[in-house]
Design a protein around this motif. Structure first.
Motif, PDB file in Angstrom:
ATOM      1  N   LYS A 249       0.847  -1.195   0.000  1.00 27.69           N
ATOM      2  CA  LYS A 249       0.000   0.000   0.000  1.00 27.69           C
ATOM      3  C   LYS A 249       0.877   1.237   0.000  1.00 27.69           C
ATOM      4  O   LYS A 249       1.514   1.580   0.982  1.00 27.69           O
ATOM      5  N   ASP A 250       0.925   1.915  -1.127  1.00 28.15           N
ATOM      6  CA  ASP A 250       1.663   3.159  -1.224  1.00 28.15           C
ATOM      7  C   ASP A 250       0.819   4.127  -2.035  1.00 28.15           C
ATOM      8  O   ASP A 250      -0.364   3.924  -2.221  1.00 28.15           O
ATOM      9  N   ASP A 251       1.410   5.176  -2.497  1.00 27.74           N
ATOM     10  CA  ASP A 251       0.631   6.180  -3.210  1.00 27.74           C
ATOM     11  C   ASP A 251       0.397   5.825  -4.672  1.00 27.74           C
ATOM     12  O   ASP A 251      -0.161   6.605  -5.426  1.00 27.74           O
ATOM     13  N   LEU A 252       0.862   4.660  -5.094  1.00 25.81           N
ATOM     14  CA  LEU A 252       0.579   4.180  -6.436  1.00 25.81           C
ATOM     15  C   LEU A 252      -0.680   3.326  -6.393  1.00 25.81           C
ATOM     16  O   LEU A 252      -1.173   2.944  -5.339  1.00 25.81           O
ATOM     17  N   VAL A 253      -1.228   3.008  -7.553  1.00 27.54           N
ATOM     18  CA  VAL A 253      -2.417   2.168  -7.593  1.00 27.54           C
ATOM     19  C   VAL A 253      -2.076   0.776  -7.045  1.00 27.54           C
ATOM     20  O   VAL A 253      -1.027   0.212  -7.331  1.00 27.54           O
ATOM     21  N   ASP A 254      -2.944   0.279  -6.184  1.00 31.12           N
ATOM     22  CA  ASP A 254      -2.745  -1.037  -5.597  1.00 31.12           C
ATOM     23  C   ASP A 254      -3.809  -1.973  -6.150  1.00 31.12           C
ATOM     24  O   ASP A 254      -5.000  -1.715  -6.017  1.00 31.12           O
ATOM     25  N   LEU A 255      -3.373  -3.059  -6.769  1.00 25.50           N
ATOM     26  CA  LEU A 255      -4.292  -3.966  -7.441  1.00 25.50           C
ATOM     27  C   LEU A 255      -4.680  -5.160  -6.576  1.00 25.50           C
ATOM     28  O   LEU A 255      -5.267  -6.108  -7.076  1.00 25.50           O
ATOM     29  N   ALA A 256      -4.357  -5.107  -5.284  1.00 26.16           N
ATOM     30  CA  ALA A 256      -4.765  -6.192  -4.402  1.00 26.16           C
ATOM     31  C   ALA A 256      -6.280  -6.295  -4.340  1.00 26.16           C
ATOM     32  O   ALA A 256      -6.833  -7.396  -4.232  1.00 26.16           O
ATOM     33  N   GLN A 257      -6.972  -5.169  -4.413  1.00 24.75           N
ATOM     34  CA  GLN A 257      -8.429  -5.187  -4.382  1.00 24.75           C
ATOM     35  C   GLN A 257      -8.992  -5.909  -5.608  1.00 24.75           C
ATOM     36  O   GLN A 257      -9.978  -6.646  -5.513  1.00 24.75           O
ATOM     37  N   VAL A 258      -8.363  -5.713  -6.749  1.00 25.88           N
ATOM     38  CA  VAL A 258      -8.776  -6.418  -7.962  1.00 25.88           C
ATOM     39  C   VAL A 258      -8.554  -7.918  -7.793  1.00 25.88           C
ATOM     40  O   VAL A 258      -9.407  -8.734  -8.170  1.00 25.88           O
ATOM     41  N   ALA A 259      -7.417  -8.294  -7.212  1.00 25.04           N
ATOM     42  CA  ALA A 259      -7.133  -9.704  -6.986  1.00 25.04           C
ATOM     43  C   ALA A 259      -8.178 -10.332  -6.068  1.00 25.04           C
ATOM     44  O   ALA A 259      -8.676 -11.438  -6.333  1.00 25.04           O
ATOM     45  N   LEU A 260      -8.539  -9.644  -4.997  1.00 25.78           N
ATOM     46  CA  LEU A 260      -9.538 -10.162  -4.067  1.00 25.78           C
ATOM     47  C   LEU A 260     -10.907 -10.283  -4.733  1.00 25.78           C
ATOM     48  O   LEU A 260     -11.637 -11.248  -4.516  1.00 25.78           O
ATOM     49  N   GLU A 261     -11.256  -9.300  -5.553  1.00 26.73           N
ATOM     50  CA  GLU A 261     -12.542  -9.338  -6.234  1.00 26.73           C
ATOM     51  C   GLU A 261     -12.590 -10.505  -7.221  1.00 26.73           C
ATOM     52  O   GLU A 261     -13.657 -11.097  -7.439  1.00 26.73           O
ATOM     53  N   ARG A 262     -11.440 -10.862  -7.787  1.00 26.70           N
ATOM     54  CA  ARG A 262     -11.375 -12.009  -8.694  1.00 26.70           C
ATOM     55  C   ARG A 262     -11.412 -13.337  -7.949  1.00 26.70           C
ATOM     56  O   ARG A 262     -11.668 -14.375  -8.554  1.00 26.70           O
TER      57      ARG A 262
END
Length: 599
Positions: A249-262
């Protein structure tokens, strides 16, 4: 709907398929035995009284009773408070408001740290830091609304865009090739990934370089640093490899949420000066695809942390598109100093990606052969598993040497690994009995007797996992389980990993490292009763459950009746639907379903 039963009754509505009194009676009696055993184990690791402010933090039995606030001062978690009254005030009346934070519907307390004025501190996302006052608010739904997620396995190929809406996600989609906006959906084309030639070619290339890797057999549990491309974990899953994505988690886009949604495992955490919430020597392999540009900086502390959590003989896979000669030389010096053996250094002609594949040593004698003893070996009294609010150490922990020690032997191949209990595990008979106990509960009650449609369940969390018996019992279901070991409990997380499962350490007096609406089902077995004398405001645990559970998601809570009765009142105030309650001999179970309601 399964008929709800008052806690004084012991009969079920048999027409609705609830399994009956005998199964629940067996289940509750098993709870008592587990709780007694845990109380014994917890007493052995309790440590000092509260407020001592030790830096070494907590992780599975190594307790310190304090945390660091944003000023570096120790902060009580309420541990060892002697609460003689009820956990929840049965006379309390609850009213709720929406959180007003900059992160809005994506708010992660303790990670998205904001001041009382709503302004973010300058160290936002750099370290975990929790608000002093408890967060008594509910995270709102996304601005465009929220819909029931697409079920597994269809979610592997597409998800609803609005469910994972993120301010910087749109810009990333425009740049990426493996994620495509298609109307109301985000789609993930087959064979499209960051590596050119497809992720399958990428994985085959790695295995060709080092055949001993054997995805899905020799390698079962993998940590993927960063979340640049969830197709890595998706493809490995088809090979029976369980990949935990570490969303930085930093100031860049974090795609962990996309992974969890998948429907893929992910946890969100800063990775600055503190250790990651894992025990030592548990990951079979760690993967980094352009995830961290400065492994060699700051004395190589981040790579030393990778060395701590990597299994002896485990693999570190570093993929880079381009790098400078200076960086190459620094990495070469650093990996040599920690005695990693470079097994392969090759550029794939199709993807144009250079892959360095390292292996951690399996014996201590190689450390003594170093000309310079830098980094030094850690002191014998430094606990390698201590990780909760513990700073990264610039030293190498010695490797296990005797067969009674964890890590001297590589685990059995999957799936035999799930039910194999090596010599280093104490009380093997009890572990086997625990597995059988949870199999009976899951098969005879959870899967058929609670009214849960398991075809809509993918992301599951066991909030107090102990030995991973609950997760092992679900191994044949199309789910994955995040096994959480509370930091005040005995250190059983290494057992979870040894069985080929995944998990983290966590203190439930604080928010968990994940996005809102991440899980389909939460399982809490005597979690609340174990936290009675620990958390100053136990209500925050319920609020956190509401945050991380998806609308339509389920909660299965097993505990003492004196806790379940007021807890039911709290859940009703949150507009959760109580689907079933049952109790006997002061022990009970509550099954509830979260709704779309927001205040």
């Amino acid at each position: 709907m399964v008929k709800r039963m008052r806690t004084k009754k012991t009969e079920y509505n048999k027409q609705e398929g609830v399994d009956g009194k005998e199964n629940e009676k067996e289940e509750i009696e098993g709870n008592k035995e587990e709780e007694e055993e845990e109380e014994e184990g917890e007493g052995e690791g309790e440590g000092e009284g509260e407020g001592e402010g030790k830096e070494e933090g907590e992780s599975g039995g190594e307790l310190a009773n304090s945390e660091e606030d944003e000023d570096g001062k120790s902060r009580d978690t309420g541990k060892n408070m002697k609460n003689l009254g009820p956990l929840f005030n049965p006379k309390a009346h609850y009213t709720w408001n929406l959180c007003s934070t900059r992160s809005k519907h994506n708010y992660i307390p303790c990670i998205d740290f904001e001041s009382a004025s709503g302004k973010l501190h300058n160290f936002r996302h750099h370290e975990r830091s929790c608000p002093r006052a408890p967060q008594m608010c509910l995270v709102p739904l996304p601005p465009d609304g929220y819909e029931t997620p697409i079920s597994w396995p269809e979610s592997k190929s597409k998800i609803l865009y609005k469910n994972a809406a993120h301010p910087k996600l749109a810009a990333f989609i425009n740049k990426g090739s493996w994620i495509v906006e298609s109307g109301e959906y985000l789609t993930f084309p087959v064979n499209q990934s960051i590596p050119k030639g497809g992720i399958q070619h990428y994985l085959d290339f790695i295995e060709e370089m080092v055949p001993d890797i054997e995805w899905g057999k020799n390698i079962r549990v993998v940590l993927d640093i960063g979340c640049n491309d969830s197709s890595f974990g998706a493809s490995l899953l088809e090979k029976d490899v369980l990949t935990l994505t570490l969303g930085l988690k930093d100031d860049l886009v974090d795609l962990a949420q996309v992974a969890l949604e998948r429907g893929f495992p992910a946890v969100v955490t800063p990775f600055g000066t503190r250790r990651l919430p894992f025990p030592s020597g548990v990951f079979d392999a760690i993967h980094c695809n352009d995830c961290h540009p400065s492994w060699h900086s700051n004395g190589g502390k981040h790579l030393i942390e990778m060395n701590r959590i990597l299994r002896p003989g485990g693999y570190f896979i570093l993929s880079l598109k381009r790098t400078s000669i200076e960086v190459e030389e620094a990495m070469s010096t650093l990996t040599a100093s920690i005695c990693w053996n470079i097994l392969a250094d090759k550029t794939d002609e199709i993807s144009d990606i250079r892959i360095n594949l390292y292996q951690k040593p399996q014996a201590n004698d190689i450390y003594q052969l170093r000309r310079k003893k830098v980094p030094p070996l850690c002191k014998a009294d430094q606990n390698p598993d201590a990780s909760w609010y513990v700073s990264i150490k610039s030293c190498l922990h010695t490797l296990p040497e005797s067969i009674e020690q964890r890590g001297t032997e590589w685990p059995e191949e999957w799936p035999k690994r799930l039910e194999t209990f090596p010599d280093w595990m104490n009380n093997r008979e009890k572990l086997i009995a625990d597995s059988e106990h949870w199999k009976a509960i899951v098969n005879n009650s959870y899967l058929v007797g609670l009214g849960i449609d398991w075809s809509n369940i993918r992301n599951v969390m066991d909030m107090k996992a102990i030995n991973g018996g609950f997760a092992a019992a679900l191994a044949q279901q199309k789910v994955w389980v995040m096994n959480v070991i509370p930091v005040h409990a005995p250190n059983t997380l290494p057992i979870v990993f040894e069985r080929g499962l995944i998990g983290v350490y966590h203190d439930w007096c604080e928010a968990f490292g994940t996005y809102p609406r991440s899980y389909d089902l939460l399982h809490a077995d005597h979690l609340f009763s174990r936290l009675k004398n620990r958390c100053k405001h136990p209500i925050v645990i319920v609020i956190e459950m509401d945050r991380i559970l998806r609308p339509g998601g389920w909660g299965i809570i097993r505990d003492k009746v004196e806790i379940l009765d007021p807890l039911e009142k709290i859940l009703r105030s949150l507009h959760w639907e109580i689907r079933m309650t049952f109790a006997e001999d002061k022990e009970g179970i509550l099954c509830a379903q979260k709704t779309m309601w927001r205040p």
